[in-house]
Design a protein around this motif. Structure first.
Motif, PDB file in Angstrom:
ATOM      1  N   THR A  11       0.818  -1.216   0.000  1.00  0.00           N
ATOM      2  CA  THR A  11       0.000   0.000   0.000  1.00  0.00           C
ATOM      3  C   THR A  11       0.853   1.267   0.000  1.00  0.00           C
ATOM      4  O   THR A  11       0.522   2.236  -0.678  1.00  0.00           O
ATOM      5  CB  THR A  11      -0.996   0.032   1.173  1.00  0.00           C
ATOM      6  OG1 THR A  11      -0.286  -0.022   2.413  1.00  0.00           O
ATOM      7  CG2 THR A  11      -2.002  -1.111   1.082  1.00  0.00           C
ATOM      8  N   ARG A  12       1.950   1.258   0.741  1.00  0.00           N
ATOM      9  CA  ARG A  12       2.794   2.463   0.760  1.00  0.00           C
ATOM     10  C   ARG A  12       3.518   2.648  -0.572  1.00  0.00           C
ATOM     11  O   ARG A  12       3.611   3.758  -1.072  1.00  0.00           O
ATOM     12  CB  ARG A  12       3.808   2.424   1.903  1.00  0.00           C
ATOM     13  CG  ARG A  12       3.210   2.491   3.283  1.00  0.00           C
ATOM     14  CD  ARG A  12       2.201   3.641   3.445  1.00  0.00           C
ATOM     15  NE  ARG A  12       1.709   3.703   4.796  1.00  0.00           N
ATOM     16  CZ  ARG A  12       0.742   2.954   5.310  1.00  0.00           C
ATOM     17  NH1 ARG A  12       0.131   2.061   4.567  1.00  0.00           N
ATOM     18  NH2 ARG A  12       0.361   3.089   6.554  1.00  0.00           N
ATOM     19  N   ALA A  13       4.010   1.577  -1.153  1.00  0.00           N
ATOM     20  CA  ALA A  13       4.664   1.699  -2.454  1.00  0.00           C
ATOM     21  C   ALA A  13       3.658   2.192  -3.496  1.00  0.00           C
ATOM     22  O   ALA A  13       3.986   3.040  -4.342  1.00  0.00           O
ATOM     23  CB  ALA A  13       5.283   0.371  -2.874  1.00  0.00           C
ATOM     24  N   ARG A  14       2.410   1.683  -3.440  1.00  0.00           N
ATOM     25  CA  ARG A  14       1.380   2.155  -4.377  1.00  0.00           C
ATOM     26  C   ARG A  14       1.080   3.630  -4.136  1.00  0.00           C
ATOM     27  O   ARG A  14       0.872   4.395  -5.084  1.00  0.00           O
ATOM     28  CB  ARG A  14       0.077   1.353  -4.232  1.00  0.00           C
ATOM     29  CG  ARG A  14       0.020   0.054  -4.936  1.00  0.00           C
ATOM     30  CD  ARG A  14       0.266   0.044  -6.430  1.00  0.00           C
ATOM     31  NE  ARG A  14      -0.242   1.176  -7.178  1.00  0.00           N
ATOM     32  CZ  ARG A  14       0.204   1.522  -8.390  1.00  0.00           C
ATOM     33  NH1 ARG A  14       1.147   0.839  -8.992  1.00  0.00           N
ATOM     34  NH2 ARG A  14      -0.297   2.555  -9.006  1.00  0.00           N
ATOM     35  N   ARG A  15       1.048   4.039  -2.866  1.00  0.00           N
ATOM     36  CA  ARG A  15       0.791   5.453  -2.580  1.00  0.00           C
ATOM     37  C   ARG A  15       1.866   6.321  -3.225  1.00  0.00           C
ATOM     38  O   ARG A  15       1.564   7.324  -3.861  1.00  0.00           O
ATOM     39  CB  ARG A  15       0.754   5.723  -1.081  1.00  0.00           C
ATOM     40  CG  ARG A  15       0.585   7.224  -0.802  1.00  0.00           C
ATOM     41  CD  ARG A  15       0.523   7.539   0.653  1.00  0.00           C
ATOM     42  NE  ARG A  15      -0.743   7.024   1.188  1.00  0.00           N
ATOM     43  CZ  ARG A  15      -1.103   7.160   2.451  1.00  0.00           C
ATOM     44  NH1 ARG A  15      -0.317   7.754   3.304  1.00  0.00           N
ATOM     45  NH2 ARG A  15      -2.252   6.678   2.861  1.00  0.00           N
ATOM     46  N   TYR A  16       3.129   5.926  -3.067  1.00  0.00           N
ATOM     47  CA  TYR A  16       4.208   6.709  -3.666  1.00  0.00           C
ATOM     48  C   TYR A  16       4.214   6.590  -5.182  1.00  0.00           C
ATOM     49  O   TYR A  16       4.650   7.511  -5.876  1.00  0.00           O
ATOM     50  CB  TYR A  16       5.563   6.304  -3.077  1.00  0.00           C
ATOM     51  CG  TYR A  16       5.831   6.963  -1.747  1.00  0.00           C
ATOM     52  CD1 TYR A  16       6.622   8.097  -1.663  1.00  0.00           C
ATOM     53  CD2 TYR A  16       5.282   6.464  -0.573  1.00  0.00           C
ATOM     54  CE1 TYR A  16       6.864   8.719  -0.448  1.00  0.00           C
ATOM     55  CE2 TYR A  16       5.513   7.069   0.648  1.00  0.00           C
ATOM     56  CZ  TYR A  16       6.306   8.191   0.701  1.00  0.00           C
ATOM     57  OH  TYR A  16       6.540   8.813   1.907  1.00  0.00           O
ATOM     58  N   ALA A  17       3.732   5.476  -5.728  1.00  0.00           N
ATOM     59  CA  ALA A  17       3.612   5.339  -7.188  1.00  0.00           C
ATOM     60  C   ALA A  17       2.560   6.300  -7.726  1.00  0.00           C
ATOM     61  O   ALA A  17       2.709   6.832  -8.825  1.00  0.00           O
ATOM     62  CB  ALA A  17       3.259   3.899  -7.559  1.00  0.00           C
ATOM     63  N   ASN A  18       1.509   6.537  -6.952  1.00  0.00           N
ATOM     64  CA  ASN A  18       0.394   7.387  -7.388  1.00  0.00           C
ATOM     65  C   ASN A  18       0.525   8.847  -6.981  1.00  0.00           C
ATOM     66  O   ASN A  18      -0.097   9.712  -7.596  1.00  0.00           O
ATOM     67  CB  ASN A  18      -0.925   6.855  -6.815  1.00  0.00           C
ATOM     68  CG  ASN A  18      -1.287   5.507  -7.375  1.00  0.00           C
ATOM     69  OD1 ASN A  18      -0.892   5.148  -8.466  1.00  0.00           O
ATOM     70  ND2 ASN A  18      -2.052   4.748  -6.607  1.00  0.00           N
ATOM     71  N   HIS A  19       1.274   9.113  -5.918  1.00  0.00           N
ATOM     72  CA  HIS A  19       1.390  10.468  -5.371  1.00  0.00           C
ATOM     73  C   HIS A  19       2.863  10.752  -5.075  1.00  0.00           C
ATOM     74  O   HIS A  19       3.395  10.286  -4.060  1.00  0.00           O
ATOM     75  CB  HIS A  19       0.575  10.605  -4.078  1.00  0.00           C
ATOM     76  CG  HIS A  19      -0.882  10.363  -4.258  1.00  0.00           C
ATOM     77  ND1 HIS A  19      -1.749  11.333  -4.691  1.00  0.00           N
ATOM     78  CD2 HIS A  19      -1.631   9.250  -4.066  1.00  0.00           C
ATOM     79  CE1 HIS A  19      -2.970  10.833  -4.757  1.00  0.00           C
ATOM     80  NE2 HIS A  19      -2.925   9.566  -4.380  1.00  0.00           N
ATOM     81  N   ARG A  20       3.500  11.494  -5.948  1.00  0.00           N
ATOM     82  CA  ARG A  20       4.907  11.840  -5.719  1.00  0.00           C
ATOM     83  C   ARG A  20       5.049  12.466  -4.335  1.00  0.00           C
ATOM     84  O   ARG A  20       4.288  13.350  -3.969  1.00  0.00           O
ATOM     85  CB  ARG A  20       5.371  12.840  -6.778  1.00  0.00           C
ATOM     86  CG  ARG A  20       6.862  13.114  -6.725  1.00  0.00           C
ATOM     87  CD  ARG A  20       7.289  13.886  -7.907  1.00  0.00           C
ATOM     88  NE  ARG A  20       6.497  13.314  -9.010  1.00  0.00           N
ATOM     89  CZ  ARG A  20       6.349  13.816 -10.209  1.00  0.00           C
ATOM     90  NH1 ARG A  20       6.933  14.897 -10.518  1.00  0.00           N
ATOM     91  NH2 ARG A  20       5.609  13.247 -11.111  1.00  0.00           N
ATOM     92  N   GLY A  21       5.975  11.971  -3.568  1.00  0.00           N
ATOM     93  CA  GLY A  21       6.165  12.445  -2.205  1.00  0.00           C
ATOM     94  C   GLY A  21       5.331  11.689  -1.183  1.00  0.00           C
ATOM     95  O   GLY A  21       5.519  11.855   0.010  1.00  0.00           O
ATOM     96  N   GLY A  22       4.388  10.860  -1.642  1.00  0.00           N
ATOM     97  CA  GLY A  22       3.619  10.008  -0.750  1.00  0.00           C
ATOM     98  C   GLY A  22       2.459  10.660  -0.040  1.00  0.00           C
ATOM     99  O   GLY A  22       1.757  10.014   0.728  1.00  0.00           O
TER     100      GLY A  22
END
Length: 163
Positions: free
Chosen positions: A88-99
């Motif tokens: 989930t965190r990797a996907r968040r950073y994949a979708n939102h630069r900076g997380g």
């Protein structure tokens, strides 16, 4: 399903010694609270690159299997949550630069809990292929953990005994 109990003092509570107090909850609830597992698993959790994600997910999955061999459902479930959180965190950073997924700070009374808490989701940025690959690596190990028959059996027994 009984909710994860956020009212317990996890900083001073050893859930290896008191597994009866553990509730699975939903998703990753409690992943950064439950001791001694947080201290054991967190140092191995990395997702910045596919290489780090591969090494991290393999180490954490190995710990998952070790907890299962010991009959330690809480440890196995926490390891499973760390694998899920890697995805989930990797996907968040994949979708939102900076997380950063939501606009504004987490409300004080919701610190440590997942969710939007009334905040608007920020627009997605173009997908980061590096983080997307890290997410795929963690997802494969998370799926492997979820499909483990011994894990499923221990989870069922824990819920039957403790709720």
């Amino acid at each position: 399903m009984p909710k994860f109990d956020y009212s317990l003092n996890y900083a001073e509570l050893d859930l290896r010694a008191h597994p009866e107090l553990y509730r699975v909850g939903v998703g990753e609830q409690g992943v950064l609270l439950v001791q001694p597992y947080k201290a054991e698993l967190l140092p191995h959790w990395r997702f910045a690159t596919p290489e780090l994600a591969r090494e991290s997910s393999e180490v954490i999955h190995g710990m998952f299997l070790t907890y299962l061999q010991a009959g330690d459902f809480v440890g196995a479930d926490m390891a499973r949550k760390f694998l899920q959180m890697g995805f989930t965190r990797a996907r968040r950073y994949a979708n939102h630069r900076g997380g950063k997924k939501y606009d504004g700070p987490v409300p004080q009374d919701r610190k440590g809990q997942s969710g939007a808490h009334g905040r608007a989701e920020l627009p997605r940025t173009p997908e980061d292929p590096v983080k997307a690959e890290s997410a795929r690596i963690f997802k494969a190990k998370w799926d492997e953990a979820e499909a483990n028959e011994q894990y499923a059996s221990l989870k069922k027994a824990h819920k039957a005994q403790y709720g």
